[in-house]
Motif scaffolding. Structure first.
Motif, PDB file in Angstrom:
ATOM      1  N   LEU A   1       0.840  -1.202   0.000  1.00 15.70           N
ATOM      2  CA  LEU A   1       0.000   0.000   0.000  1.00 15.70           C
ATOM      3  C   LEU A   1       0.878   1.256   0.000  1.00 15.70           C
ATOM      4  CD1 LEU A   1      -2.917  -0.922   2.445  1.00 15.70           C
ATOM      5  CD2 LEU A   1      -3.099  -0.464  -0.012  1.00 15.70           C
ATOM      6  N   GLY A   2       2.025   1.149   0.659  1.00 19.34           N
ATOM      7  CA  GLY A   2       2.973   2.262   0.647  1.00 19.34           C
ATOM      8  C   GLY A   2       3.405   2.607  -0.770  1.00 19.34           C
ATOM      9  N   HIS A   3       3.710   1.583  -1.554  1.00 22.98           N
ATOM     10  CA  HIS A   3       4.024   1.812  -2.971  1.00 22.98           C
ATOM     11  C   HIS A   3       2.802   2.355  -3.708  1.00 22.98           C
ATOM     12  CE1 HIS A   3       7.987  -0.014  -3.048  1.00 22.98           C
ATOM     13  NE2 HIS A   3       7.550  -1.183  -2.615  1.00 22.98           N
ATOM     14  N   ALA A   4       1.666   1.726  -3.446  1.00 23.30           N
ATOM     15  CA  ALA A   4       0.467   2.026  -4.232  1.00 23.30           C
ATOM     16  C   ALA A   4      -0.064   3.429  -3.953  1.00 23.30           C
ATOM     17  CB  ALA A   4      -0.610   0.984  -3.931  1.00 23.30           C
ATOM     18  N   PHE A   5      -0.152   3.807  -2.704  1.00 24.51           N
ATOM     19  CA  PHE A   5      -0.711   5.117  -2.371  1.00 24.51           C
ATOM     20  C   PHE A   5       0.122   6.250  -2.969  1.00 24.51           C
ATOM     21  CE2 PHE A   5      -3.113   3.355   1.404  1.00 24.51           C
ATOM     22  CZ  PHE A   5      -4.347   3.759   0.945  1.00 24.51           C
ATOM     23  N   CYS A   6       1.423   6.075  -2.994  1.00 22.97           N
ATOM     24  CA  CYS A   6       2.310   7.161  -3.433  1.00 22.97           C
ATOM     25  C   CYS A   6       2.838   6.949  -4.843  1.00 22.97           C
ATOM     26  CB  CYS A   6       3.460   7.315  -2.447  1.00 22.97           C
ATOM     27  SG  CYS A   6       2.908   7.847  -0.803  1.00 22.97           S
ATOM     28  N   ASN A   7       2.447   5.862  -5.481  1.00 19.58           N
ATOM     29  CA  ASN A   7       2.965   5.556  -6.811  1.00 19.58           C
ATOM     30  C   ASN A   7       4.481   5.701  -6.803  1.00 19.58           C
ATOM     31  OD1 ASN A   7       3.141   4.941  -9.510  1.00 19.58           O
ATOM     32  ND2 ASN A   7       2.668   7.024 -10.194  1.00 19.58           N
ATOM     33  N   ASP A   8       5.100   5.069  -5.861  1.00 20.00           N
ATOM     34  CA  ASP A   8       6.527   5.275  -5.607  1.00 20.00           C
ATOM     35  C   ASP A   8       7.198   3.911  -5.429  1.00 20.00           C
ATOM     36  OD1 ASP A   8       9.028   5.908  -4.658  1.00 20.00           O
ATOM     37  OD2 ASP A   8       8.321   7.444  -3.265  1.00 20.00           O
ATOM     38  N   PRO A   9       8.151   3.565  -6.298  1.00 27.43           N
ATOM     39  CA  PRO A   9       8.808   2.260  -6.200  1.00 27.43           C
ATOM     40  C   PRO A   9       9.888   2.204  -5.121  1.00 27.43           C
ATOM     41  CG  PRO A   9       9.724   3.467  -8.042  1.00 27.43           C
ATOM     42  CD  PRO A   9       8.619   4.330  -7.464  1.00 27.43           C
ATOM     43  N   ASN A  10      10.186   3.333  -4.511  1.00 27.16           N
ATOM     44  CA  ASN A  10      11.262   3.378  -3.517  1.00 27.16           C
ATOM     45  C   ASN A  10      10.898   2.552  -2.276  1.00 27.16           C
ATOM     46  OD1 ASN A  10      12.497   4.625  -0.955  1.00 27.16           O
ATOM     47  ND2 ASN A  10      13.815   5.404  -2.588  1.00 27.16           N
ATOM     48  N   GLU A  11      11.769   1.617  -1.900  1.00 25.41           N
ATOM     49  CA  GLU A  11      11.446   0.695  -0.801  1.00 25.41           C
ATOM     50  C   GLU A  11      11.395   1.396   0.554  1.00 25.41           C
ATOM     51  OE1 GLU A  11      10.345  -2.091  -1.480  1.00 25.41           O
ATOM     52  OE2 GLU A  11      11.068  -2.456  -3.493  1.00 25.41           O
ATOM     53  N   GLN A  12      12.320   2.318   0.766  1.00 22.26           N
ATOM     54  CA  GLN A  12      12.320   3.029   2.051  1.00 22.26           C
ATOM     55  C   GLN A  12      11.064   3.881   2.193  1.00 22.26           C
ATOM     56  OE1 GLN A  12      15.033   2.807   0.126  1.00 22.26           O
ATOM     57  NE2 GLN A  12      16.496   1.747   1.435  1.00 22.26           N
ATOM     58  N   HIS A  13      10.660   4.514   1.099  1.00 25.39           N
ATOM     59  CA  HIS A  13       9.450   5.335   1.147  1.00 25.39           C
ATOM     60  C   HIS A  13       8.221   4.457   1.430  1.00 25.39           C
ATOM     61  CE1 HIS A  13      11.472   8.647  -1.504  1.00 25.39           C
ATOM     62  NE2 HIS A  13      12.020   8.523  -0.319  1.00 25.39           N
ATOM     63  N   ALA A  14       8.209   3.271   0.814  1.00 23.80           N
ATOM     64  CA  ALA A  14       7.079   2.360   1.056  1.00 23.80           C
ATOM     65  C   ALA A  14       7.036   1.936   2.519  1.00 23.80           C
ATOM     66  CB  ALA A  14       7.190   1.138   0.147  1.00 23.80           C
ATOM     67  N   ASP A  15       8.207   1.686   3.096  1.00 25.13           N
ATOM     68  CA  ASP A  15       8.247   1.304   4.503  1.00 25.13           C
ATOM     69  C   ASP A  15       7.794   2.453   5.405  1.00 25.13           C
ATOM     70  OD1 ASP A  15       9.039  -1.326   4.211  1.00 25.13           O
ATOM     71  OD2 ASP A  15      11.170  -0.852   4.213  1.00 25.13           O
ATOM     72  N   ARG A  16       8.116   3.664   4.997  1.00 27.61           N
ATOM     73  CA  ARG A  16       7.705   4.828   5.793  1.00 27.61           C
ATOM     74  C   ARG A  16       6.172   4.943   5.796  1.00 27.61           C
ATOM     75  NH1 ARG A  16       6.114   9.796   5.178  1.00 27.61           N
ATOM     76  NH2 ARG A  16       6.056   9.505   2.919  1.00 27.61           N
ATOM     77  N   VAL A  17       5.569   4.785   4.634  1.00 28.85           N
ATOM     78  CA  VAL A  17       4.110   4.855   4.556  1.00 28.85           C
ATOM     79  C   VAL A  17       3.488   3.678   5.306  1.00 28.85           C
ATOM     80  CG1 VAL A  17       2.116   4.841   3.012  1.00 28.85           C
ATOM     81  CG2 VAL A  17       4.174   6.119   2.377  1.00 28.85           C
ATOM     82  N   ALA A  18       4.141   2.510   5.207  1.00 29.06           N
ATOM     83  CA  ALA A  18       3.649   1.333   5.925  1.00 29.06           C
ATOM     84  C   ALA A  18       3.580   1.614   7.421  1.00 29.06           C
ATOM     85  CB  ALA A  18       4.556   0.133   5.646  1.00 29.06           C
ATOM     86  N   LYS A  19       4.568   2.331   7.903  1.00 25.32           N
ATOM     87  CA  LYS A  19       4.593   2.663   9.334  1.00 25.32           C
ATOM     88  C   LYS A  19       3.450   3.618   9.682  1.00 25.32           C
ATOM     89  CE  LYS A  19       8.393   2.004  11.218  1.00 25.32           C
ATOM     90  NZ  LYS A  19       9.830   1.979  11.485  1.00 25.32           N
ATOM     91  N   LEU A  20       3.201   4.584   8.791  1.00 20.90           N
ATOM     92  CA  LEU A  20       2.074   5.502   9.017  1.00 20.90           C
ATOM     93  C   LEU A  20       0.760   4.724   9.085  1.00 20.90           C
ATOM     94  CD1 LEU A  20       2.980   8.420   6.544  1.00 20.90           C
ATOM     95  CD2 LEU A  20       3.181   8.439   9.042  1.00 20.90           C
ATOM     96  N   LEU A  21       0.610   3.762   8.175  1.00 22.94           N
ATOM     97  CA  LEU A  21      -0.617   2.954   8.155  1.00 22.94           C
ATOM     98  C   LEU A  21      -0.744   2.138   9.439  1.00 22.94           C
ATOM     99  CD1 LEU A  21      -0.462   1.754   4.450  1.00 22.94           C
ATOM    100  CD2 LEU A  21      -2.255   3.196   5.436  1.00 22.94           C
ATOM    101  N   GLU A  22       0.365   1.603   9.891  1.00 19.80           N
ATOM    102  CA  GLU A  22       0.357   0.806  11.120  1.00 19.80           C
ATOM    103  C   GLU A  22      -0.080   1.662  12.303  1.00 19.80           C
ATOM    104  OE1 GLU A  22       4.200  -0.640  12.335  1.00 19.80           O
ATOM    105  OE2 GLU A  22       3.315  -2.398  13.278  1.00 19.80           O
ATOM    106  N   GLN A  23       0.341   2.924  12.280  1.00 18.52           N
ATOM    107  CA  GLN A  23       0.027   3.836  13.385  1.00 18.52           C
ATOM    108  C   GLN A  23      -1.309   4.561  13.170  1.00 18.52           C
ATOM    109  OE1 GLN A  23       3.576   6.183  13.053  1.00 18.52           O
ATOM    110  NE2 GLN A  23       4.828   4.795  14.274  1.00 18.52           N
ATOM    111  N   LYS A  24      -2.024   4.153  12.113  1.00 18.72           N
ATOM    112  CA  LYS A  24      -3.326   4.748  11.784  1.00 18.72           C
ATOM    113  C   LYS A  24      -3.217   6.248  11.521  1.00 18.72           C
ATOM    114  CE  LYS A  24      -5.212   0.755  12.731  1.00 18.72           C
ATOM    115  NZ  LYS A  24      -5.332  -0.162  11.599  1.00 18.72           N
ATOM    116  N   LYS A  25      -2.078   6.664  10.988  1.00 17.57           N
ATOM    117  CA  LYS A  25      -1.887   8.078  10.660  1.00 17.57           C
ATOM    118  C   LYS A  25      -2.195   8.319   9.189  1.00 17.57           C
ATOM    119  CE  LYS A  25       1.660   8.996  14.148  1.00 17.57           C
ATOM    120  NZ  LYS A  25       3.106   9.125  14.389  1.00 17.57           N
TER     121      LYS A  25
END
Ligand SMILES: [Zn+2]
Length: 189
Positions: A152-176
């Motif tokens: 979802l991190g990749h999908a929401f931001c249309n971004d193939p960068n792995e670190q960016h995907a992990d950052r968004v994944a963390k936001l999702l985990e924290q319900k942010k």
């Protein structure tokens, strides 16, 4: 594409972007059968399909697990998106020729708005389950959740960068609220 953190160092060359480009023909090679149960209100914009080799029963049962795991997140904000289950015996044959890490149980193909999920994340697949456990040190349920958030991190931001995907994944985990790295978007377009 999931990567263990140690492997996330070579950022500049965008290896995952290249890899995901190479997966263009994945869908063409996998005859897809439509899923039969797309009833969840939250998921009306989401399409669910199983790759060939699934029985209707397996497809239904495994998609139910995937949908339940997805429903925790604001996937409706993705707009139209496809989630494709691929049987574990077929998984490596898709990833390896494309240079993708065979230990990753999920990857996203942005141009077609598709995320591919390996069967072993939603169903017990003895040998593969052991491989994934050794690699990721997570139970199947935890790994499914982790993989969904990451993709979802990749999908929401249309971004193939792995670190960016992990950052968004963390936001999702924290319900942010999800925010995207604008610099990464600028680089790509
Ligand atoms: Zn990834």
């Amino acid at each position: 594409m999931l990567q263990v953190s140690q492997a996330q160092s070579n950022d500049g060359k965008k290896p995952s972007a290249v890899s995901d480009q190479q997966s263009t023909s994945t869908v063409a090679r996998l005859p897809l059968q439509p899923a039969h149960d797309v009833t969840n209100q939250l998921l009306t914009t989401q399409q669910f399909v199983c790759s060939s080799g699934y029985t209707q029963k397996q497809c239904h049962e495994q998609l139910m697990i995937l949908k339940k795991a997805l429903a925790v997140y604001p996937v409706q904000n993705l707009g139209r998106w496809s989630w494709i289950l691929v049987r574990s015996p077929d998984w490596k044959g898709i990833l390896v020729p494309r240079g993708l890490d065979e230990d990753s149980p999920a990857f996203t193909f942005y141009p077609k708005r598709e995320t591919f999920i390996e069967e072993a994340l939603v169903s017990p697949v003895p040998v593969r389950e052991r491989e994934l456990l050794v690699k990721w040190s997570m139970s199947r349920t935890s790994l499914l959740d982790f993989a969904i958030r990451h993709e979802l991190g990749h999908a929401f931001c249309n971004d193939p960068n792995e670190q960016h995907a992990d950052r968004v994944a963390k936001l999702l985990e924290q319900k942010k609220a999800v925010t995207c790295e604008t610099t990464a978007r600028a680089e790509r377009r």
